[in-house]
Enzyme design. Sequence first.
Site, mmCIF file in Angstrom:
data_model
loop_
_atom_site.group_PDB
_atom_site.id
_atom_site.type_symbol
_atom_site.label_atom_id
_atom_site.label_comp_id
_atom_site.label_asym_id
_atom_site.label_seq_id
_atom_site.Cartn_x
_atom_site.Cartn_y
_atom_site.Cartn_z
ATOM 1 N N GLU A 45 -14.513 11.559 22.238
ATOM 2 C CA GLU A 45 -14.457 13.002 22.506
ATOM 3 C C GLU A 45 -15.221 13.097 24.111
ATOM 4 O O GLU A 45 -15.659 12.452 23.857
ATOM 5 C CB GLU A 45 -14.768 13.568 21.062
ATOM 6 N N LYS A 114 -7.810 19.886 20.059
ATOM 7 C CA LYS A 114 -8.448 19.839 18.922
ATOM 8 C C LYS A 114 -7.926 20.935 18.418
ATOM 9 O O LYS A 114 -7.847 22.247 18.687
ATOM 10 C CB LYS A 114 -9.808 19.341 19.024
ATOM 11 N N CYS A 168 -11.616 14.328 16.359
ATOM 12 C CA CYS A 168 -13.420 13.670 15.890
ATOM 13 C C CYS A 168 -13.280 14.767 14.067
ATOM 14 O O CYS A 168 -12.162 14.072 13.145
ATOM 15 C CB CYS A 168 -14.415 14.114 16.408
ATOM 16 N N TRP A 470 14.575 -19.476 -11.967
ATOM 17 C CA TRP A 470 15.040 -20.831 -12.336
ATOM 18 C C TRP A 470 14.742 -20.464 -14.243
ATOM 19 O O TRP A 470 13.400 -20.718 -14.004
ATOM 20 C CB TRP A 470 13.457 -21.891 -12.062
ATOM 21 N N SER A 471 15.899 -20.517 -14.425
ATOM 22 C CA SER A 471 15.544 -20.145 -16.089
ATOM 23 C C SER A 471 17.128 -20.753 -16.182
ATOM 24 O O SER A 471 17.766 -20.918 -15.609
ATOM 25 C CB SER A 471 14.860 -18.991 -16.833
ATOM 26 N N LYS A 594 21.041 -13.364 -13.974
ATOM 27 C CA LYS A 594 20.083 -13.747 -15.195
ATOM 28 C C LYS A 594 18.793 -12.468 -15.045
ATOM 29 O O LYS A 594 18.529 -11.836 -15.989
ATOM 30 C CB LYS A 594 19.374 -14.809 -14.945
#
Length: 631
Positions: A45, A114, A168, A470-471, A594
Site C-alpha cells: 500500500e 480503497k 488493506c 473393477w468388480s 455398474k
Amino acid sequence: MFGYYRVASAVNKTVVGNPRKNAEEVLTLIKEAHSKEVSVIVFPELTLTGYAASDLLLNQTLIANQNDSIRYILKNIETINTVAIIGIAVFEADRLYNCAVVVQNGKVLGVVPKSYLPNKKEFYEKRHFTTGRDITRTTLDLLGEEVPFGVDLLFTDKKELTFGVEICEDLWAVTPPSNHMASNGANLLLNLSASNELIGKHEYREELVRTQSGRCMAAYVYSSAGVGESTTDTVFGGHAIISEYGSTLAQNERFCMNSHFITADVDLERLRWLRVNESSYGDARRKKTRIIKVDELSNLTKIQRDINPMPFVPSRYADKKHRCDEIVQIQAHGLIKRMSHAKIKKALIGISGGLDSTLALLSTHKAFEMMSWDIKDIIAVTMPGFGTTTRTKSNAVSLCEALGVTLKTVDITELSLKEFEAIEHDKDDFSVTYENVQARARTSILMNMANKVGGLVIGTGDLSEIALGWSTYNGDHMSMYALNSGIPKTLIQYVIEYFKSNKEIAEIIDDILATPISPELLPHEADEIVQETENIVGPYELHDFFLYHFIKYGAKPSKILHLSSIAFDTKYDEKTINKWLKVFLKRFFTQQFKRSCMPDGPKVGTISLSPRADWKMASDVDYEGWIEGFE
C-alpha cells in the site's frame, strides 16, 4: 500452461517520503519478476510515498514527486508485459484517494480506490483520504491520460485470468470488495497492504488471506509494507502471502532487510471449473463491472509447484491421523444408522485378507463397539477358491480371531466346479467367466447367509474400483451397504494403519498392507499370488490421481497427463502414464453401467461416484473425445 499463472507478492525496501528511490526499487523487482515469467506482481500500500508519510500526503510536493516516479516506472517498463499493481495517492475532484494503479507495457490500465479506511488506534486514514467505495463507471486524469477509475474494475487476459484489486482494510471489512469481485468472475485477488506487526497478528493475517481465498474460490496475493517504513509508533514486517482456495502456497520470512518477492504458480483454470463443479457460486449476485483487457502475458515454460501425487492423502502425519479418525466415524455412523433403521442385528462380511475387506471389518467392528453391540454378531466369512493363498487366508483368519468376531469358512471350489459344469465351461479355461463364476458364488453365499441369519451384507469395494469398474457385475459389485464406496485405494492403507494402535492386530495389519493387491481368482503357483491387480489395470496411485483431477474440476486428459508427469517424475515415465491414463478413461466411461445400480454407501470425501447424488452419467456415453484430447 494448462491454466497455470505465476504470480508474485513483492516487498520493496521503503524510503518514506522519497518516491524516486522507491520507484527504483519497484522497477528492479518488476524487471526481475518479468525475467522469471511472472504474470502479475503486487506491491504494498502507498508503495511510492510510504504508508507512514502521514500529513505529508497532503503536501503538493510529495504528490508531484510521486507522479514523476510513476512516469519513470512507465517509461522503463514499455517492453515488460508483467502486470504490476502499485500503491499510490490520487488527487481527484479535490479529494485524495488511497489507490492501486495497474500498469503494464508502459501503460496505466486502471486505478482502483480503497473502500474502507481504518480510523482507529494507530490508523487515521480518514485524516487524509476519502473512501472510494461508491466510485464506479468513472475515469480520472492521471499523467495527462484519461484512465478507468473505480471499484468496479476487473482485469483479464481473456483466457483463464481475471483479477481484482482491494487495499488493506478492505479485506478486514465485514463484506470485503473481493467478495463482489469473485462473484463477477475474478479468480485472482490482489491486496496492497500496510499492516503493522503486533504479537500474533501475522498468524491471524495469514488465516484471513487463506480463508478469503477459500470463500471466494480464488487465488489471493497479499503484500504488506516492510522494512524501511517508519517505526515512529509502529513496526511493519513486510508480510507477503500467496494462497489458493483455502491453502497457503507461499509466504515469506518477515522483517527481511532487502527488497524481495515471493512467487507461486496458481491454477486458475482449476478454480474456474471448481466454481461450476462444487459450489453455489452461480447463485452469487453479480454487479455491473468494467472489464479491462491486459496485453498478452508471459507463457510459463515449466510449472514450479509441487503437485501432490496422492491428492486424497494428507501430507502431514498429524493430518492423516485426524482424517482417518473422521473417515472411521463416518463409516461407523453410516452403518449404525442403516442397521438400526432396518432393525438388523448382524453384519456379514466376506473377508479375504486384502485391504478392502480388512477396512470394512475394522470399521464395522468399531461401529459395534460404539453401540456396545455383541461383537459375535459380526459374521466374517472366508471363502477360499482356486487362487486363495495361505498368506491371505491366514491373515483373514488371524484378524477375525483377534477381533473376536464370528468366523465361518465356506470353500467355493466345489460350488464353482458345479457351476462350470452347469454352464458347460471348461475348468481349465481361465477366462473372465472362470473368474466371475467365483465372484458371483461368493456374493450369492453372503446374500443367502444374510437371509438365513437376518443380517446385512457389508460391501467392501472401494472408490478406485468403482471408478474403474473393477468388480464383477452382480458379484462383488453388489451388497446391502457399500461401506468403502467413498474411499479411494491410496487412502485405504492409511485408514487401516489407524487401527494399528490396537497392538493385538498391528502385526497382522502390517502383513496385509505388504500383500500384493489381488482378487485371487486364478490358480496360485506354489502358494504364491499370480494375479496382481495393478499389473492388469495399472497402479492405483496413478488411477487415484487421474480420478481426482478428472472429477474434481473436469481437467482435460492432456492436463492430467502433464500434472502426472510432474507428480510422478522419478517413478513413471510419460509413456507409462499415457498408457494407464487411456485405460482409466476407457474403463471409467464403459463401466458406468455398474455405477448406475451400485448399492447405498456413505460419502466420505468431496469425490463420490454415487449415481443418486454426485455423479450422473449415461451408461452409453462415447469416450472418443477424451481419448483424442491427448493422443
